[in-house]
Design an enzyme around this catalytic site. Structure first.
Site, short mmCIF file in Angstrom:
data_model
loop_
_atom_site.label_atom_id
_atom_site.label_comp_id
_atom_site.label_asym_id
_atom_site.label_seq_id
_atom_site.Cartn_x
_atom_site.Cartn_y
_atom_site.Cartn_z
CG ASN A 1 -1.78 1.21 1.33
OD1 ASN A 1 -1.87 1.98 0.36
ND2 ASN A 1 -2.41 1.42 2.46
CD1 TRP A 2 4.05 1.21 -2.46
CD2 TRP A 2 3.93 2.02 -4.56
NE1 TRP A 2 4.93 0.50 -3.24
CE2 TRP A 2 4.87 0.98 -4.52
CE3 TRP A 2 3.66 2.68 -5.76
CZ2 TRP A 2 5.57 0.58 -5.67
CZ3 TRP A 2 4.35 2.28 -6.90
CH2 TRP A 2 5.30 1.24 -6.85
CE LYS A 3 -0.29 3.40 4.57
NZ LYS A 3 -0.29 3.54 6.01
CG HIS B 1 -6.07 2.06 4.67
ND1 HIS B 1 -5.67 3.05 5.52
CD2 HIS B 1 -5.07 1.16 4.65
CE1 HIS B 1 -4.47 2.76 5.99
NE2 HIS B 1 -4.07 1.61 5.47
CD GLU C 1 -3.11 5.70 6.32
OE1 GLU C 1 -3.03 5.77 5.08
OE2 GLU C 1 -2.21 5.20 7.03
CD GLU D 1 -3.79 -2.41 7.13
OE1 GLU D 1 -2.68 -2.66 6.67
OE2 GLU D 1 -4.40 -1.35 6.90
N GLY E 1 1.85 2.48 10.72
CA GLY E 1 2.79 3.58 10.61
C GLY E 1 3.43 3.99 11.93
CB SER F 1 4.55 -1.45 12.14
OG SER F 1 4.09 -0.11 12.33
N GLY G 1 4.72 1.48 4.88
CA GLY G 1 6.06 2.08 4.82
C GLY G 1 7.13 1.20 4.19
P1 PGA Z 1 2.40 0.49 7.64
O1 PGA Z 1 1.00 0.69 6.92
O2 PGA Z 1 3.00 -0.80 7.14
O3 PGA Z 1 3.23 1.70 7.25
O4 PGA Z 1 2.14 0.42 9.12
C1 PGA Z 1 0.14 -0.40 6.73
C2 PGA Z 1 -1.13 0.05 6.06
O5 PGA Z 1 -1.58 1.18 6.32
O6 PGA Z 1 -1.72 -0.69 5.26
#
Ligand code: PGA
Length: 253
Positions: free
Chosen positions: A11-13, A97, A99, A169, A175, A214, A236
């Site tokens: 997931n590159w966001k 997600h 976010e 998640e 993150g 993470s 990340g």
């Molecule tokens: P992260 O993000 O690996 O940076 O914790 C995971 C995600 O949001 O899918």
């Protein structure tokens, strides 16, 4: 051995221009040349989708978007539909997600409308669920996951549930560098599997449920070594081609 094919998704966001996506693939694809048996998914931002589809077409990499609207077209400024994603060769889509839930007000009801729309358009949904830190501290993790899974999957046909990938998640692990322990992840995933199984026993056994939050090359072997955990959704650490390739190879072993 689980009969389910592991899936590891990047997931590159809101990261990587087309040029940066091309550079990533130039370094990543040679590193996965001899890896098989794991579904690899990359989720770039919308503008880079087509370039990533074209560059990965000869590879085992599949491409997913990070969101979509449930309607095929219409007066929804700033939104993108499932048929539009299919037109550029996209294979799947991340839905719900945390976010999107936290920053853009996405509700379980909205996610529930998107899921059947994605499936009908031929997209593989990657549905994200997970509790916040205060919900875990308050002991409501099970209740939160139950509500999310039951509502988000509410409009999807039982017969199609197995086509969905669910990403557990925990919000406190995204993150933050604070990974759930393999036991915490496995416990939540088993709960989610039982909730899907209550809808359809077959789907409960077949649906792939991955962990996200993470994940790094260092913790991936332990997490992905658990038989309950069918793969990972990686933020990340997926931005670096070598790190992501190491996580993909951890899913296989
Ligand atoms: P992260 O993000 O690996 O940076 O914790 C995971 C995600 O949001 O899918």
């Amino acid at each position: 051995m689980s009969p389910r094919t592991p899936v590891v998704a990047a997931n590159w966001k809101m990261n990587k221009t087309i040029e940066e996506a091309e550079a990533f693939l130039g370094a990543f694809l040679p590193r996965i040349g001899d890896l098989s048996g794991t579904e690899i998914v990359i989720c770039p931002p919308y503008p880079a989708l087509k370039a990533v589809v074209e560059l990965s077409v000869q590879s085992r990499v599949k491409v997913a978007a990070q969101n979509m609207h449930e309607e095929p077209h219409g007066a929804f400024t700033g939104e993108v539909s499932a048929p539009m994603l299919r037109e550029v060769g996209v294979h799947g889509v991340v839905l719900g997600h945390s976010e999107r839930r936290a920053h853009f007000g996405e509700t379980d009801e909205a996610v529930a409308r998107k899921l059947p729309a994605a499936l009908d358009a031929g997209l593989e949904p990657i549905l994200c669920v997970g509790e916040t830190e205060s919900q875990r501290d308050a002991g409501t993790t099970e209740e939160v996951l139950r509500r999310q899974v039951e509502t988000d999957l509410g409009a999807a046909d039982d017969a199609r549930l197995a086509e969905i990938v669910i990403a557990y998640e925990p919000v406190w692990a995204i993150g933050t560098g604070r990974t759930a322990t393999p036991e915490q992840a496995a416990e939540a995933i088993e709960l989610i599997r039982s909730l899907v199984g209550a809808r359809s026993e077959e789907a409960g056994a077949a649906i792939r449920i991955v962990y996200g939050g993470s994940v790094t090359p260092d913790n991936a072997p332990e997490l992905l070594g658990r038989p309950e955990i069918d793969g990972a959704l990686v933020g990340g650490a997926s931005l670096d081609p070598e790190d992501f390739a190491r996580i993909v190879s951890a899913a296989r072993s």
